[in-house]
Design a protein around this motif. Sequence first.
Motif, PDB file in Angstrom:
ATOM      1  N   LEU A   1      44.355  37.971  50.725  1.00  0.00           N
ATOM      2  CA  LEU A   1      44.310  37.003  50.343  1.00  0.00           C
ATOM      3  C   LEU A   1      43.852  36.712  48.990  1.00  0.00           C
ATOM      4  O   LEU A   1      43.249  37.724  48.827  1.00  0.00           O
ATOM      5  CB  LEU A   1      42.905  36.369  51.759  1.00  0.00           C
ATOM      6  CG  LEU A   1      42.970  36.496  53.341  1.00  0.00           C
ATOM      7  CD1 LEU A   1      41.464  36.545  54.261  1.00  0.00           C
ATOM      8  CD2 LEU A   1      44.189  35.367  53.727  1.00  0.00           C
TER       9      LEU A   1
ATOM     10  N   ASN B   1      52.512  37.159  50.208  1.00  0.00           N
ATOM     11  CA  ASN B   1      52.907  36.430  51.544  1.00  0.00           C
ATOM     12  C   ASN B   1      52.851  38.225  52.822  1.00  0.00           C
ATOM     13  O   ASN B   1      53.733  38.020  53.096  1.00  0.00           O
ATOM     14  CB  ASN B   1      54.090  36.619  51.920  1.00  0.00           C
ATOM     15  CG  ASN B   1      54.599  35.231  53.157  1.00  0.00           C
ATOM     16  OD1 ASN B   1      53.193  35.602  54.440  1.00  0.00           O
ATOM     17  ND2 ASN B   1      55.554  34.959  54.018  1.00  0.00           N
TER      18      ASN B   1
ATOM     19  N   GLU C   1      41.218  35.716  46.250  1.00  0.00           N
ATOM     20  CA  GLU C   1      39.740  35.893  45.384  1.00  0.00           C
ATOM     21  C   GLU C   1      39.166  35.346  44.212  1.00  0.00           C
ATOM     22  O   GLU C   1      40.441  35.552  44.078  1.00  0.00           O
ATOM     23  CB  GLU C   1      38.750  37.029  46.100  1.00  0.00           C
ATOM     24  CG  GLU C   1      39.123  37.283  47.688  1.00  0.00           C
ATOM     25  CD  GLU C   1      38.893  39.150  46.999  1.00  0.00           C
ATOM     26  OE1 GLU C   1      39.123  40.008  46.415  1.00  0.00           O
ATOM     27  OE2 GLU C   1      38.230  39.616  47.917  1.00  0.00           O
TER      28      GLU C   1
ATOM     29  N   ASP D   1      39.316  30.376  47.757  1.00  0.00           N
ATOM     30  CA  ASP D   1      39.095  31.834  48.184  1.00  0.00           C
ATOM     31  C   ASP D   1      39.813  31.798  49.884  1.00  0.00           C
ATOM     32  O   ASP D   1      39.768  30.355  50.376  1.00  0.00           O
ATOM     33  CB  ASP D   1      37.340  31.859  48.246  1.00  0.00           C
ATOM     34  CG  ASP D   1      37.579  32.554  46.557  1.00  0.00           C
ATOM     35  OD1 ASP D   1      37.492  31.786  45.988  1.00  0.00           O
ATOM     36  OD2 ASP D   1      35.882  33.037  46.453  1.00  0.00           O
ATOM     37  N   GLY D   2      40.215  32.889  49.919  1.00  0.00           N
ATOM     38  CA  GLY D   2      40.873  32.956  51.302  1.00  0.00           C
ATOM     39  C   GLY D   2      41.958  32.254  51.248  1.00  0.00           C
ATOM     40  O   GLY D   2      42.989  31.993  52.325  1.00  0.00           O
ATOM     41  N   ASP D   3      42.769  31.524  50.358  1.00  0.00           N
ATOM     42  CA  ASP D   3      44.207  31.267  50.479  1.00  0.00           C
ATOM     43  C   ASP D   3      44.688  32.311  50.009  1.00  0.00           C
ATOM     44  O   ASP D   3      45.230  33.715  50.209  1.00  0.00           O
ATOM     45  CB  ASP D   3      43.798  29.956  49.195  1.00  0.00           C
ATOM     46  CG  ASP D   3      44.429  29.070  49.022  1.00  0.00           C
ATOM     47  OD1 ASP D   3      43.512  28.490  50.357  1.00  0.00           O
ATOM     48  OD2 ASP D   3      44.044  28.326  47.863  1.00  0.00           O
ATOM     49  N   PRO D   4      46.207  32.333  50.891  1.00  0.00           N
ATOM     50  CA  PRO D   4      47.124  33.438  51.191  1.00  0.00           C
ATOM     51  C   PRO D   4      47.447  33.609  49.694  1.00  0.00           C
ATOM     52  O   PRO D   4      48.283  32.784  49.245  1.00  0.00           O
ATOM     53  CB  PRO D   4      48.193  33.022  52.572  1.00  0.00           C
ATOM     54  CG  PRO D   4      48.311  31.370  52.238  1.00  0.00           C
ATOM     55  CD  PRO D   4      46.702  30.959  51.979  1.00  0.00           C
ATOM     56  N   CYS D   5      48.146  35.044  49.804  1.00  0.00           N
ATOM     57  CA  CYS D   5      48.556  35.383  48.504  1.00  0.00           C
ATOM     58  C   CYS D   5      49.490  35.314  48.794  1.00  0.00           C
ATOM     59  O   CYS D   5      50.573  35.569  49.832  1.00  0.00           O
ATOM     60  CB  CYS D   5      48.757  37.349  48.482  1.00  0.00           C
ATOM     61  SG  CYS D   5      49.319  37.681  47.330  1.00  0.00           S
TER      62      CYS D   5
ATOM     63  N   SER E   1      50.962  28.230  44.798  1.00  0.00           N
ATOM     64  CA  SER E   1      50.825  27.808  46.137  1.00  0.00           C
ATOM     65  C   SER E   1      51.544  29.209  46.939  1.00  0.00           C
ATOM     66  O   SER E   1      52.605  28.658  47.436  1.00  0.00           O
ATOM     67  CB  SER E   1      50.710  27.238  46.609  1.00  0.00           C
ATOM     68  OG  SER E   1      49.848  26.552  46.329  1.00  0.00           O
TER      69      SER E   1
ATOM     70  N   CYS F   1      44.535  39.027  44.359  1.00  0.00           N
ATOM     71  CA  CYS F   1      44.844  39.516  46.167  1.00  0.00           C
ATOM     72  C   CYS F   1      43.697  40.467  46.355  1.00  0.00           C
ATOM     73  O   CYS F   1      43.645  41.640  45.763  1.00  0.00           O
ATOM     74  CB  CYS F   1      46.398  39.572  46.738  1.00  0.00           C
ATOM     75  SG  CYS F   1      46.752  40.219  48.091  1.00  0.00           S
ATOM     76  N   ASN F   2      43.204  40.351  47.930  1.00  0.00           N
ATOM     77  CA  ASN F   2      42.117  41.672  48.327  1.00  0.00           C
ATOM     78  C   ASN F   2      43.286  42.461  49.063  1.00  0.00           C
ATOM     79  O   ASN F   2      42.928  43.648  49.382  1.00  0.00           O
ATOM     80  CB  ASN F   2      41.885  40.583  48.983  1.00  0.00           C
ATOM     81  CG  ASN F   2      41.646  40.503  50.213  1.00  0.00           C
ATOM     82  OD1 ASN F   2      43.010  40.473  50.753  1.00  0.00           O
ATOM     83  ND2 ASN F   2      41.474  40.009  52.008  1.00  0.00           N
ATOM     84  N   ARG F   3      44.502  42.327  48.782  1.00  0.00           N
ATOM     85  CA  ARG F   3      45.464  43.118  49.176  1.00  0.00           C
ATOM     86  C   ARG F   3      46.683  43.818  48.605  1.00  0.00           C
ATOM     87  O   ARG F   3      46.730  45.435  47.779  1.00  0.00           O
ATOM     88  CB  ARG F   3      46.558  42.625  50.614  1.00  0.00           C
ATOM     89  CG  ARG F   3      47.293  44.242  51.422  1.00  0.00           C
ATOM     90  CD  ARG F   3      48.121  43.065  52.261  1.00  0.00           C
ATOM     91  NE  ARG F   3      46.574  43.317  53.520  1.00  0.00           N
ATOM     92  CZ  ARG F   3      47.137  43.431  54.590  1.00  0.00           C
ATOM     93  NH1 ARG F   3      47.738  42.843  55.009  1.00  0.00           N
ATOM     94  NH2 ARG F   3      46.233  43.166  55.617  1.00  0.00           N
TER      95      ARG F   3
END
Lengths: 588, 588
Positions: free
Chosen positions: B421, B417, B423, B410-414, B240, B226-228
Amino acid sequence: MILRLSSLFVRTLREDPADAEVPSHRLLVRAGYIRRNAPGIYTWLPLGLRVLRKIENIVRDEMDAIGAQELLFPALLPREPYDATNRWTEYGDSIFRLQDRKGADYLLGPTHEEMFTLVVKDLYSSYKDLPLWIYQIQNKYRDEARPRAGILRGREFVMKDSYSFDIDDAGLDRSYQAHRDAYTRIFDRLGFDYVIVKAEAGAMGGSKSEEFLAKAAVGEDTYVRCNRCDYAANVEAVDSLAPSPVAYDDAPAAHAEQTPDTPTIDTLVDHLNERYPRDDRPWHAGDTLKNVVFSVRHPDGTTEALAIGIPGDREVDAKRLESKLGEGVVFEPFGEEDFAARPTLAKGYIGPGALGEKKPAGVRFLLDPRVVEGTRWVTGADVTGSHVLDLVAGRDFSGDGIIDVADVRDGDPCPNNDGGLLESARGIEMGHVFQLGRKYADALGLQVLDENGKLVTVTMGSYGIGPSRAVAAIAENTLDEIGLCWPREVAPADVHIVATGKDEAVFEAAEQLSQDLSARGLDVMYDDRKASPGVKFKDAELIGVPTIVTVGRGLVDGVFEVKDRRSGERTDVPVGDAVDHLVAVVRG
Amino acid sequence: MILRLSSLFVRTLREDPADAEVPSHRLLVRAGYIRRNAPGIYTWLPLGLRVLRKIENIVRDEMDAIGAQELLFPALLPREPYDATNRWTEYGDSIFRLQDRKGADYLLGPTHEEMFTLVVKDLYSSYKDLPLWIYQIQNKYRDEARPRAGILRGREFVMKDSYSFDIDDAGLDRSYQAHRDAYTRIFDRLGFDYVIVKAEAGAMGGSKSEEFLAKAAVGEDTYVRCNRCDYAANVEAVDSLAPSPVAYDDAPAAHAEQTPDTPTIDTLVDHLNERYPRDDRPWHAGDTLKNVVFSVRHPDGTTEALAIGIPGDREVDAKRLESKLGEGVVFEPFGEEDFAARPTLAKGYIGPGALGEKKPAGVRFLLDPRVVEGTRWVTGADVTGSHVLDLVAGRDFSGDGIIDVADVRDGDPCPNNDGGLLESARGIEMGHVFQLGRKYADALGLQVLDENGKLVTVTMGSYGIGPSRAVAAIAENTLDEIGLCWPREVAPADVHIVATGKDEAVFEAAEQLSQDLSARGLDVMYDDRKASPGVKFKDAELIGVPTIVTVGRGLVDGVFEVKDRRSGERTDVPVGDAVDHLVAVVRG
């Protein structure tokens, strides 16, 4: 390091395992060192693995010290190199073979001569690169017909195998000597009773060969030592002392006589003494020449009949014959069918007439070394019910060669001919140093350029030690009636501390002693279990750590009891002196 | 310890090996660390073995530090225990099987769950004995269909496998955490870039599972981060993010429409936009529900048809499906024959009518997690040339369960929630910690008495690291364009000394430095060959020891040149300070 028995993965057993044939096997299982998974296939529990690793490390240490370099081959090997040396076939049933998912043939390596030879061929090309000594410590596999005595003869086992590579025989001699010296240091460090004996080398095409045997009554190898000189040899490799040639100018001519119903040596000797008595002394079995015929199959599939002429008071020793004929050769005594196929051979009355020069029977004929020129024999006349007397070797008959395969006996003369007599004993083969020569280098094309830019074939030495077998052999060589009794260098711990009673102070003192000794670099086994003193002492004796310290009743008087596991000697040591005392005991 | 390149058993190669697919393989062969014997089967030359042993020792060290106990199982294993767990069958072609001379079945162990479970059953019987952590470091075997990238995916390889044994789930959690912590320390010490990701656990019946991956573009595993937040998972194990249920009170009734010639999502979407345009936004693939049917064979030989309903903008990810279905399950998309056998399924127009509650087609029907209650779909009407619109999940259809096997992008939501996104990146699996649970204890009857004297089944954890793969993974992760570039803790030597020129004084100074560093406990590689400086520098760069010292031209000025292999930074160090300087560099 502290091994606490409350958590150590070990359980001692009171009962002997049903399949244990020898004391070491029984005790290694009962004391929780190993567990059987399948015939000849064992798990090393933590205690057993500690002993195995200590042995491996001593071996590694001494190999590194002489400049040998460690590498590691796979155990799963492709067939091709073993085809090139014909060993894929020669090994017969005694290797594990398998196929991969694509149907390619593989084996589990029983020894790695091919791989060592090929890797040197791959990397090296010049005399300047030699000598080279390389080794590995690795699992090996043999599908033994009779896996035996636990890890003594297993089907999966650990080997250290070294090979030396030299440009010439003088180099090989030096490499051999360096490895022999390293092995002597290894076996000295292992701390048990061993003997170095001459071994059979001929079958593998090499020259010099010696074995390191652990003395043990259960050993599979028999060796002999001279009671006068330092001669010692595996019974397979003993050279029988050949007498000097005898003058035979005055010997009567050979003469066939009727000897009905004398198909055995005993009946023959009786008959001779009754019908043809000698003046000076009675006939005895050693006056007769017994010709034993074998059917032999060679690894390449060819077969032959082989007759061996030996004095009638000896037997052909199957192990000696096997080692002389070489790996992969199968033989058995002639049976009724074989005799039926060769009517020239009169069973029970076979003699050099049928076997000798003209070879009417088409049989290869080899003679015992004692059958020297001028010796006079009674032997078969090749007619049922008849023997020849006064048959003189070298005058009346000769063989196609010599084969030294008669049984060796206590009291046989030492081959050094110094008046010493041979005495036999049993041992376990633990190491083997061997001048392999050029057999594998020839088969696989290992050549390097010499000083003159000429390609020459490399000569190799082979040096093996079996660390897993060593665990059993050392156990066997050192155990006593109450349990295992390890030499200090290979024991799973240096000191075994037993806390007895229920007193808190006892456990505190024992814990403190464990920690203090561990801090001084000792490996401590600490029995911190809530069990009776009887159980703990029995376990300590069974497990066999060389020094046992009891922390218990003596504590009120300020002493620990220190017991030597082997001698049983006990000493009370003041608590304050205990650490130094024990460090001194362990470090010697 | 000094490794002199004049005698070290190594030869560097200028050419890349023909079969090398990845940089680490290429360089490990070229730099003389490994040699290939057969597909996926390698020899460890001295340099390679040194790196392998260093990794093994770090692993052993940290396992011992948490109180895990080492033992050693055989690699050659009898069939019976693997029959009891059905893995003899489940493994299919991917294990090596063989028979001994008596025809008994054996395998070369791919993993040892059965053996660990049975040895604990053999020795232990009470909750008081637990927890227990035991491990081994051993050769393992898998008959990979595609052995890959040298030792990265070999057929004979080294594994450290640990197992924990606990009386209850809380104990398993503690054992798992202890091993996870130990693994973190191991990977930190190995000194390269790794990531811990959630792994798929379901198929093996366990619960918690994480993998340690080396970051590497050539890795076989894809993971996402996750990018966050700190979410990271193997793509096989990504959950998912399911949307919240949607109110559907105002949804129109489902209605079948003619959609001729729309057997694919693309043709369908075009047709919808042309014939049934929406006011607010155009139709897109994500509005459609694609039902993909597979023919599935289970390890016990049973077969079934399985339909998976996923949004039309996704594909079924074969690896994710494989990991969800579990080891030994084989599947392939329905072919013409399969469709012919089930005429209820209208190929290209399959919908929940045929798959759903009444199951006219007799097919198991699993849905993507995104198909939550109230979501509205266009999907097949089970009639060629017709689709249903406004089909509402939970109102108009339901499946037999959820399966999360659509591809991750790539870009799917973590899944947390949090607006983050995902990566993706690639990695090499180097370690795996795993709550195995009671699968093997159940199958093999491993029970102990609890505090109340009741028999309870033990719960297990499984923890693996592949030291041989680690050699390749670390090489891959750290190499650069000129050669290998080892982290300090696993490098085959601490310092690589290069003597350049022909000056006697140079070789004397280099020899002295080697001996001084060795005396201080450093492992020194000393290039004492008579070769050109160019050759020596190239080899030093290729071999990848972290610190390279040049003894040469600078000597007249009283300095050695010290170069950091990774940064390339060079420093002149006065001869008198060199030993202290280098010890400080090495020891950090």
